[in-house]
Scaffold this active site. Structure first.
Site, PDB file in Angstrom:
ATOM      1  N   ASP A  48       0.783  -1.184   0.044  1.00  0.00           N
ATOM      2  CA  ASP A  48      -0.037  -0.144  -0.047  1.00  0.00           C
ATOM      3  C   ASP A  48       0.701   1.287  -0.090  1.00  0.00           C
ATOM      4  O   ASP A  48       1.637   1.467   1.006  1.00  0.00           O
ATOM      5  CB  ASP A  48      -0.735  -0.035   1.322  1.00  0.00           C
ATOM      6  CG  ASP A  48      -1.668   1.185   1.360  1.00  0.00           C
ATOM      7  OD1 ASP A  48      -2.957   1.179   0.678  1.00  0.00           O
ATOM      8  OD2 ASP A  48      -1.454   2.138   1.760  1.00  0.00           O
ATOM      9  N   TYR A  53       2.579   9.780   0.050  1.00  0.00           N
ATOM     10  CA  TYR A  53       3.926   9.483   0.748  1.00  0.00           C
ATOM     11  C   TYR A  53       5.126   9.732  -0.058  1.00  0.00           C
ATOM     12  O   TYR A  53       6.197   9.332   0.651  1.00  0.00           O
ATOM     13  CB  TYR A  53       3.637   7.726   0.902  1.00  0.00           C
ATOM     14  CG  TYR A  53       2.476   7.277   1.556  1.00  0.00           C
ATOM     15  CD1 TYR A  53       1.366   8.388   2.440  1.00  0.00           C
ATOM     16  CD2 TYR A  53       2.165   6.025   1.766  1.00  0.00           C
ATOM     17  CE1 TYR A  53       0.292   7.538   2.602  1.00  0.00           C
ATOM     18  CE2 TYR A  53       1.181   5.627   2.021  1.00  0.00           C
ATOM     19  CZ  TYR A  53       0.114   6.354   2.661  1.00  0.00           C
ATOM     20  OH  TYR A  53      -1.142   5.632   3.214  1.00  0.00           O
ATOM     21  N   LYS A  78      -2.927   5.910  -4.211  1.00  0.00           N
ATOM     22  CA  LYS A  78      -4.217   7.017  -3.900  1.00  0.00           C
ATOM     23  C   LYS A  78      -3.691   8.289  -4.398  1.00  0.00           C
ATOM     24  O   LYS A  78      -2.638   8.845  -4.404  1.00  0.00           O
ATOM     25  CB  LYS A  78      -3.905   7.171  -2.225  1.00  0.00           C
ATOM     26  CG  LYS A  78      -3.942   5.959  -1.254  1.00  0.00           C
ATOM     27  CD  LYS A  78      -4.021   6.071   0.146  1.00  0.00           C
ATOM     28  CE  LYS A  78      -3.940   4.775   0.805  1.00  0.00           C
ATOM     29  NZ  LYS A  78      -2.321   4.426   0.916  1.00  0.00           N
ATOM     30  N   HIS A 111      -7.789   9.463  -1.763  1.00  0.00           N
ATOM     31  CA  HIS A 111      -7.040   9.545  -0.460  1.00  0.00           C
ATOM     32  C   HIS A 111      -8.068  10.019   0.851  1.00  0.00           C
ATOM     33  O   HIS A 111      -7.844   9.651   1.894  1.00  0.00           O
ATOM     34  CB  HIS A 111      -5.429  10.081  -0.372  1.00  0.00           C
ATOM     35  CG  HIS A 111      -4.625   9.761   0.753  1.00  0.00           C
ATOM     36  ND1 HIS A 111      -3.405   9.649   0.371  1.00  0.00           N
ATOM     37  CD2 HIS A 111      -4.732   9.279   1.847  1.00  0.00           C
ATOM     38  CE1 HIS A 111      -2.677   9.086   1.149  1.00  0.00           C
ATOM     39  NE2 HIS A 111      -3.490   8.951   2.190  1.00  0.00           N
TER      40      HIS A 111
END
Ligand code: A2P
Length: 276
Positions: A48, A53, A78, A111
């Site tokens: 994931d 990120y 996401k 997200h």
């Protein structure tokens, strides 16, 4: 068969491994590359990541270098929380695919229902536009399943009212003690699968005395209790670690927490996460 090798079937028939490897808060570059490499080496087949990120590139590299066939690994990314328009979502998706360097992705989710910098803002129209872009990519076969994250029942209702494809998942912060009952029962009713991020409460749950007591009963670690609890709740936990012994330990959850101990874990209340 070990839980690690078992799958859930999403509402469109796509199979998703029950335990995912979370990469939130793992630095881009070598840290992410090493962590994902270790996770794959130790049997994880579900990774994931997220645009937000900033580590998609390292995730993609680790997956390619692993030598494991792409179709054997379930990968989620996401759409960044501030992208709330159709064209922007299409562009962001291309950015994700370029970073991962994949032909397709298994799961792509919005997200959050609002930008992180404006939590709670009403973005209902924008969420529909972004989701419609994801529907287009889904129908073209570039994404195997689409969904949402951090969505409340009313945020999901908005998508169901204006879009065609029922989200396959809602990824939420879910761990022992947090009350997500309303969202979970709504999602269950609509066939939307719950993925649990921060299954260890980003680590702050691990010194909870009740969880430690239950861990002693089963001669496992508090982390294993947290992860097993979420499996018995029928959700997909996404534990994160950069240490190999923990990466391994978090997959060793082939024991059964008895009903009475699940009930004891239900007495834990609150959100221990600290953000400073
Ligand atoms: P580290 O990455 O240094 O191993 P969550 O999955 O809820 O986000 O929690 C992640 C946090 O919990 C990280 O700080 C991680 O630290 C720590 N962690 C992950 N697995 C374990 C484990 N088995 N035992 C103790 N701490 C763990």
């Amino acid at each position: 068969m070990k839980v690690l090798n078992q799958t859930y079937t999403l509402n469109n028939g796509v199979k998703m491994p029950k335990i995912g490897f979370g990469t939130w808060q793992i630095k881009p570059g070598d840290d992410t590359y090493q962590a994902v490499t270790l996770a794959l080496k130790n049997g994880y087949r579900h990774i994931d990541t997220a645009e937000g990120y900033q580590n998609e590139k390292s995730v993609g590299e680790a997956i390619r270098d692993s030598g494991i066939k792409r179709e054997e690994i379930f990968v989620t990314s996401k759409l960044e929380s501030h992208i709330k328009d159709y064209e922007g979502a299409l562009l962001a998706f291309e950015k994700t695919m370029e970073a991962l360097a994949f032909d397709y992705i298994d799961l792509f989710i919005i997200h959050a229902p609002w930008p992180w910098s404006e939590m709670g803002k009403d973005c209902k129209e924008g969420n529909v536009l972004a989701y419609k872009a994801m529907e287009k990519l889904y129908k073209e076969g570039r994404i195997r399943a689409i969904g949402v994250s951090n969505f409340s029942p009313s945020d999901i209702e908005n998508i169901l009212n204006h879009c065609d494809v029922v989200p396959a998942v809602n990824q939420i912060g879910y761990f022992i003690g947090i009350d997500q009952s309303e969202t979970i029962s709504y999602c269950n009713e609509k066939g939307i699968f719950i993925e649990a991020y921060s299954p260890l409460g980003i680590g702050y749950l691990l010194d909870n005395p009740i969880i430690n007591q239950v861990a002693q009963t089963y001669k496992v670690s508090p982390a294993q209790i947290c992860i097993r609890y979420l499996i018995q709740k029928g959700t997909a936990p996404l534990p994160k670690s950069v240490h190999e012994h923990r990466i391994i330990q978090n997959t060793d959850v082939d024991f059964e927490i008895k009903d009475e101990d699940m009930a004891l874990l239900e007495t834990v209340k609150g959100d221990p996460r600290r953000w400073s």
